[in-house]
Design an enzyme around this catalytic site. Structure first.
Site, PDB file in Angstrom:
ATOM      1  NE  ARG A  59      41.733  36.948  33.063  1.00 47.42           N
ATOM      2  CZ  ARG A  59      42.206  36.228  32.241  1.00 47.42           C
ATOM      3  NH1 ARG A  59      41.412  34.826  32.461  1.00 47.42           N
ATOM      4  NH2 ARG A  59      42.727  36.538  31.390  1.00 47.42           N
ATOM      5  CB  THR A  60      40.367  43.852  35.403  1.00 46.72           C
ATOM      6  OG1 THR A  60      41.067  42.334  35.134  1.00 46.72           O
ATOM      7  CG2 THR A  60      40.092  44.613  36.413  1.00 46.72           C
ATOM      8  CE  LYS A  87      35.569  59.408  15.717  1.00 48.47           C
ATOM      9  NZ  LYS A  87      34.312  59.543  16.433  1.00 48.47           N
ATOM     10  NE  ARG A 109      43.470  46.402  33.094  1.00 51.54           N
ATOM     11  CZ  ARG A 109      43.656  45.080  32.703  1.00 51.54           C
ATOM     12  NH1 ARG A 109      43.477  43.837  32.081  1.00 51.54           N
ATOM     13  NH2 ARG A 109      43.567  44.315  34.057  1.00 51.54           N
ATOM     14  CG  HIS A 137      45.867  44.492  38.615  1.00 54.59           C
ATOM     15  ND1 HIS A 137      44.868  44.901  38.464  1.00 54.59           N
ATOM     16  CD2 HIS A 137      45.728  43.654  36.716  1.00 54.59           C
ATOM     17  CE1 HIS A 137      43.985  43.899  37.928  1.00 54.59           C
ATOM     18  NE2 HIS A 137      44.397  42.952  36.806  1.00 54.59           N
TER      19      HIS A 137
HETATM   20  N1   CP Z   1      44.101  39.282  35.611  1.00 53.43           N
HETATM   21  C1   CP Z   1      43.831  39.674  34.643  1.00 53.43           C
HETATM   22  O1   CP Z   1      43.883  41.446  34.456  1.00 53.43           O
HETATM   23  O2   CP Z   1      43.078  39.885  33.776  1.00 53.43           O
HETATM   24  P1   CP Z   1      42.551  40.728  32.650  1.00 53.43           P
HETATM   25  O3   CP Z   1      43.162  41.359  31.513  1.00 53.43           O
HETATM   26  O4   CP Z   1      41.907  39.429  31.320  1.00 53.43           O
HETATM   27  O5   CP Z   1      41.591  42.037  33.228  1.00 53.43           O
END
Ligand code: CP
Length: 308
Positions: A59-60, A87, A109, A137
């Site tokens: 999603r993100t 590496k 991320r 998040h």
């Molecule tokens: N909600 C969320 O962060 O989903 P993903 O891990 O798929 O990005």
């Protein structure tokens, strides 16, 4: 143009209520844009954005990429799993090399809490935290609060229960900060082993029984059990967790009140939520996903070029 108080989005903790409201008002406009036949605006035409993901995401990552493309930015994507990180290249070297290609903004991320804060101290680009370990998040909390505001008209005064693996959840911490800044009452509900020891110091209610949490709240935001972050056993089995903390449609229907069901995804169907609950009329889970694009467009737009 109004501006955010920060030049990076590292977490919700350092944002003001005015920042949150500015993001929502900007996202309202972008939601209208992405529902037009032509879903694109030229706002970030000269901006280059790198999405660098050291952890898995559906999603993100897709939502940021779509948001960037809807704003006409140039986009490059990087996954650690098929990069020179394998590496032995360091995070800082990786990012310096990406920035040498004239990148203006970085969406990152990372499995380590604080990784985006570290980057922000060492590089010049605007940084957006797309999830750092078990810490924050922020764009998930923004889209969650935006979705509650859309569904219920406001966040202020609403009772929100966050139910599930609070201990390992960056979504929980960012949601607590965002919802409290917006004037909501927040409860967390989990087995005692999945609650951080410091949780009461955040000013949230703590409830161990899921039925009581559901009876109390206007909105239940249900979280996944994050087995990938659990080095020890926090409960006897998933079956037992589901028996005591799993939510099904009958439990929601029996409340005899309106309740909004949320989940940040990915859902472990049959563990924290049954399919009949996840797909029920109570659920706004796919609205959250749709709103994620508009909210991320707002964040990118408001931060682009910012030197605050
Ligand atoms: N909600 C969320 O962060 O989903 P993903 O891990 O798929 O990005």
């Amino acid at each position: 143009m109004s501006k955010l108080s920060q030049r990076h989005l590292l977490g919700i903790k350092n944002l003001t209520r005015e920042d949150l409201e500015l993001i929502f008002e900007t996202a309202d406009n972008f939601k209208e844009v992405i529902n037009r036949p032509i879903k694109k605006v030229p706002s970030l035409r000269d901006v280059t954005i790198a999405n660098i993901f050291f952890e898995n995401s559906t999603r993100t990552r897709l939502s940021f990429e779509l948001a960037e493309k809807r704003l006409s930015a140039d986009v490059v994507n990087f996954s650690a799993s098929n990069s020179s990180v394998k590496k032995g290249e360091t995070l800082l070297d990786t990012v310096h090399n990406i920035l040498a290609m004239k990148v203006d903004m970085v969406v990152m991320r990372h499995a380590s809490a604080g990784a985006p804060h570290f980057l922000a101290r060492h590089i010049n680009a605007n940084i957006i935290n797309a999830g750092d370990g078990t810490h924050e998040h922020p764009t998930q909390a923004l889209l969650d609060a935006f979705s509650i505001r859309e569904k219920l008209g406001a966040v202020s005064g609403k009772k929100i229960a966050i139910i599930g693996d609070i201990l390992h959840s960056r979504v929980a911490l960012s949601n607590i900060f965002a919802l409290q800044k917006l004037g909501a009452e927040v409860m967390v509900c989990a087995p005692p082993t999945l609650l951080p020891k410091y949780i009461s110091s955040l000013g949230v209610k703590v409830e161990l029984e899921v039925q009581k949490a559901l009876a109390w709240c206007d909105v239940a935001n249900v979280l996944r059990i994050q087995l990938e972050r659990q080095q020890i056993k926090y409960f006897p089995s998933l079956r037992e967790y589901s028996l005591y903390y799993g939510i099904n449609k009958k439990m929601l229907d029996d409340l005899k009140k309106e309740i909004v069901l949320m989940h940040p995804g990915p859902i472990n169907r049959g563990v924290e939520l049954s399919s009949d609950a996840a797909d029920s009329h109570h659920s706004i889970i796919l609205d959250q996903v749709e709103n994620g694009v508009a909210v991320r467009m707002a964040v990118l737009y408001l931060l682009a070029g910012s030197t605050n």
